[in-house]
Design an enzyme around this catalytic site. Structure first.
Site, PDB file in Angstrom:
ATOM      1  N   LYS A   1       0.777  -1.236   0.000  1.00 45.35           N
ATOM      2  CA  LYS A   1       0.000   0.000   0.000  1.00 45.35           C
ATOM      3  C   LYS A   1       0.808   1.285   0.000  1.00 45.35           C
ATOM      4  O   LYS A   1       1.864   1.361   0.608  1.00 45.35           O
ATOM      5  CB  LYS A   1      -0.897   0.014   1.234  1.00 45.35           C
ATOM      6  CG  LYS A   1      -2.000  -1.018   1.125  1.00 45.35           C
ATOM      7  CD  LYS A   1      -2.888  -0.952   2.316  1.00 45.35           C
ATOM      8  CE  LYS A   1      -4.045  -1.917   2.153  1.00 45.35           C
ATOM      9  NZ  LYS A   1      -4.737  -2.131   3.420  1.00 45.35           N
TER      10      LYS A   1
ATOM     11  N   GLY B   1      10.404  -6.410   7.261  1.00 45.66           N
ATOM     12  CA  GLY B   1      10.498  -7.864   7.406  1.00 45.66           C
ATOM     13  C   GLY B   1      10.336  -8.602   6.091  1.00 45.66           C
ATOM     14  O   GLY B   1      11.102  -9.520   5.778  1.00 45.66           O
TER      15      GLY B   1
HETATM   16  P1  AMP Z   1       3.978  -4.104   2.912  1.00 53.60           P
HETATM   17  O1  AMP Z   1       3.698  -4.763   4.231  1.00 53.60           O
HETATM   18  O2  AMP Z   1       3.133  -2.915   2.641  1.00 53.60           O
HETATM   19  O3  AMP Z   1       5.458  -3.858   2.667  1.00 53.60           O
HETATM   20  O4  AMP Z   1       3.502  -5.149   1.807  1.00 53.60           O
HETATM   21  C1  AMP Z   1       4.043  -6.414   1.651  1.00 53.60           C
HETATM   22  C2  AMP Z   1       3.032  -7.231   0.897  1.00 53.60           C
HETATM   23  O5  AMP Z   1       2.738  -6.615  -0.327  1.00 53.60           O
HETATM   24  C3  AMP Z   1       3.482  -8.622   0.576  1.00 53.60           C
HETATM   25  O6  AMP Z   1       2.771  -9.528   1.367  1.00 53.60           O
HETATM   26  C4  AMP Z   1       3.150  -8.780  -0.905  1.00 53.60           C
HETATM   27  O7  AMP Z   1       2.476  -9.987  -1.196  1.00 53.60           O
HETATM   28  C5  AMP Z   1       2.227  -7.610  -1.178  1.00 53.60           C
HETATM   29  N1  AMP Z   1       2.254  -7.178  -2.569  1.00 53.60           N
HETATM   30  C6  AMP Z   1       3.317  -6.836  -3.311  1.00 53.60           C
HETATM   31  N2  AMP Z   1       2.967  -6.548  -4.580  1.00 53.60           N
HETATM   32  C7  AMP Z   1       1.623  -6.738  -4.668  1.00 53.60           C
HETATM   33  C8  AMP Z   1       0.674  -6.616  -5.720  1.00 53.60           C
HETATM   34  N3  AMP Z   1       1.040  -6.259  -6.944  1.00 53.60           N
HETATM   35  N4  AMP Z   1      -0.611  -6.878  -5.441  1.00 53.60           N
HETATM   36  C9  AMP Z   1      -0.977  -7.247  -4.192  1.00 53.60           C
HETATM   37  N5  AMP Z   1      -0.137  -7.379  -3.158  1.00 53.60           N
HETATM   38  C10 AMP Z   1       1.161  -7.120  -3.378  1.00 53.60           C
END
Ligand code: AMP
Length: 401
Positions: free
Chosen positions: A202, A355
């Site tokens: 996000k 992490g």
């Molecule tokens: P964050 O905790 O915000 O750093 O997000 C990490 C998460 O983002 C991971 O679990 C990924 O699976 C997810 N993520 C990365 N790229 C995408 C995407 N294109 N669509 C949905 N989720 C995503």
């Protein structure tokens, strides 16, 4: 900015020392520790205290227990692993401020190590309870905080406890010091070009960090789910990809501000798309302009990995936070793994935060090649956001400006 009191600045020889560690390690269903990085990272401070002939009381949290003792959150396996890596016995207390802990602290001799049970088995810990802090402070003459991962939380063993120690008897451990040094150097005097590579789910989670970083970086590389809010802001059809509709204006403002500041901003030019969020769904490689309705981008595509590789090629400093795709599923992990390789291979100082991002680097086999992998996701993000952490503030020297 006030400087941090180091464990080397205070006299600890022969004294009893309470070290707040971050032993919040991942475990499998059989309570085996699956990654002991956080235990290993705590060793320099523990060994230093051993060399100084201290009596050492270690304390940490593990997970989020709700109602007192729960076997799966016990620190017992950590005591075992610690003893194994230190080649020395680690005494384990079955409670935090109960009879067992008090008795074992009383009998502790110089050169011995005692690990308390999970601090969060005490309800007061997360409430920054002063009575708990006072009880903990009675265990030792010196307080050392080496638990970077919780420094963004005002908890009893992190914040309240510091009130029971004066400047001569409290300090940061070596790990905490290193974490802060890396983050502050990144913010204040990075070697240029300085490239921030951000991803993850996000925009909202990283908005503050992006805002603080924008005037300081030369390039900003955006991948992961958060890229789609930016692509949408530029008028692309993003299908069912992750979108934070309420942040489209903010995303546009960041792009505009980047232009004004001369910061080059890179977004995905192609994606790996699927119709469902599942490891066995069919995938398509499509350009960012041609994501079909009903499909969603779950990883950056091959053209984007090449573009991002070029973007970081001349970097002297890289800060990487957030995977490029849903790396947990093999099918959508390639973009993140490749980015990890490119970052690790670069000649830049590479600082990895979060992490998930540390997991990617480890899975890619690049963890040894990174200059520094932060042990605390939330805490490292807050440092990059320019915030003073409640656990760090009481450890700053008062007379140093
Ligand atoms: P964050 O905790 O915000 O750093 O997000 C990490 C998460 O983002 C991971 O679990 C990924 O699976 C997810 N993520 C990365 N790229 C995408 C995407 N294109 N669509 C949905 N989720 C995503």
């Amino acid at each position: 900015m006030k400087d941090i009191i180091s464990v080397k600045d205070i006299d600890i020889a022969g004294k009893s020392v309470f070290i707040r560690c971050d032993f919040n390690v991942p475990m499998d269903d059989f309570l085996n520790i699956t990654d002991d990085r956080r235990i290993i990272s705590a060793l320099p401070t523990i060994k230093y205290c051993l060399d100084q002939g201290c009596k050492i009381v270690l304390a940490s949290h593990l997970g989020r227990p709700k109602n007192g003792f729960e076997e799966k959150y016990s620190l017992k396996p950590v005591a075992k692993r610690l003893s194994f890596v230190l080649h020395q016995d680690v005494i384990f207390a079955n409670d935090v401020i109960g009879i067992d802990a008090k008795e074992k602290v009383k009998n502790l001799k110089q050169g011995e190590i005692l690990l308390l049970e999970n601090l969060r088995f005490e309800k007061g810990e997360t409430k920054n309870d002063e009575a708990l802090a006072k009880a903990l402070s009675e265990y030792a003459e010196v307080y050392v905080n080496d638990a970077f991962g919780v420094c963004h939380r005002a908890h009893s063993s992190v914040e309240a406890i510091t009130k029971f120690y004066d400047e001569d008897s409290k300090s940061a451990g070596f790990l905490l010091q290193k974490e802060i040094d890396f983050a502050e150097k990144l913010i204040k005097k990075p070697a240029r070009p300085f490239v921030a590579v951000v991803g993850g789910s996000k925009v909202s989670g990283k908005l503050q960090a992006l805002t603080n970083l924008l005037p300081r970086v030369d390039k900003l590389v955006i991948g992961g789910g958060m890229a789609f809010t930016f692509l949408k802001a530029l008028g692309e059809n993003i299908g069912n990809s992750l979108l934070e509709e309420d942040l489209i204006d903010e995303a546009l403002a960041i792009l505009k501000k980047g232009k004004e500041l001369g910061v080059k901003i890179y977004l995905p030019v192609d994606v790996v798309a699927a119709q469902t969020f599942s490891p066995d769904s069919a995938v398509k490689f499509v350009t960012a302009q041609e994501i079909p309705a009903g499909w969603m981008g779950l990883d950056i595509g091959p053209a984007t990995t090449r573009l991002f590789k070029l973007a970081i090629a001349d970097a002297q400093t890289i800060w990487w936070n957030g995977p490029m795709g849903v790396f947990e599923m093999d099918k959508f992990s390639k973009g993140s793994i490749k980015m990890s390789h490119y970052i690790a291979e670069s000649h830049a100082t590479t600082v990895v935060g979060g992490g998930d991002t540390a997991d990617v680097a480890k899975r890619a086999g690049d963890d040894e090649e990174m200059t520094f992998i932060s042990t605390g996701g939330g805490a490292s993000l807050e440092l990059i956001e320019g915030k003073e952490l409640p656990g760090v503030k009481p450890l700053r020297k008062k007379d140093y400006e």
